[in-house]
Motif scaffolding. Structure first.
Motif: not given
Length: 120
Positions: A97-118
């Motif tokens: 909610s705080i990030l949304k109020e400050n217009n900062i994008f967020f995601e629930a994800a795994c950095t390792l998976v994001l990196l391994s799948t480009n």
């Protein structure tokens, strides 16, 4: 690549996901900085134990449980990152909610998976 990343909750223990994330970010040529409880280095990245105001942070990737995140809300927002990644176990609706109020994008994800799948 210019997506400077702050690994927040970095551990010097080699069996921790935050440690492996730093290794993978460096291997993929992402400029990486880190904050953790103990000073040291991982793949040439110094782990800071004080909150520094880094310039041009694109991504904050969290490795800190929601209860421990609360004291860092203002700091994370002050960095004005383009996105915050909530790795598994760090999801936090209050910070969402705080990030949304400050217009900062967020995601629930795994950095390792994001990196391994480009997809990082």
């Amino acid at each position: 690549m210019n997506n400077k990343t702050l690994v927040f909750g970095a551990s010097l223990k080699p069996n921790r996901y935050s440690n492996y994330a730093i290794q993978r970010l460096v291997a993929n040529n992402f400029e990486t900085v880190a904050f953790g409880l103990k000073k040291g280095a991982i793949s040439g990245v110094e782990v800071d134990t004080e909150l520094l105001y880094y310039d041009d942070i694109h991504t904050v990737t969290l490795y800190l449980n929601p209860k421990r995140q609360k004291e860092f809300y203002n700091y994370i927002v002050s960095l004005n990152p383009k996105r915050v990644i909530f790795n598994p176990g760090t999801e936090n609706p209050e910070l969402f909610s705080i990030l949304k109020e400050n217009n900062i994008f967020f995601e629930a994800a795994c950095t390792l998976v994001l990196l391994s799948t480009n997809q990082y």
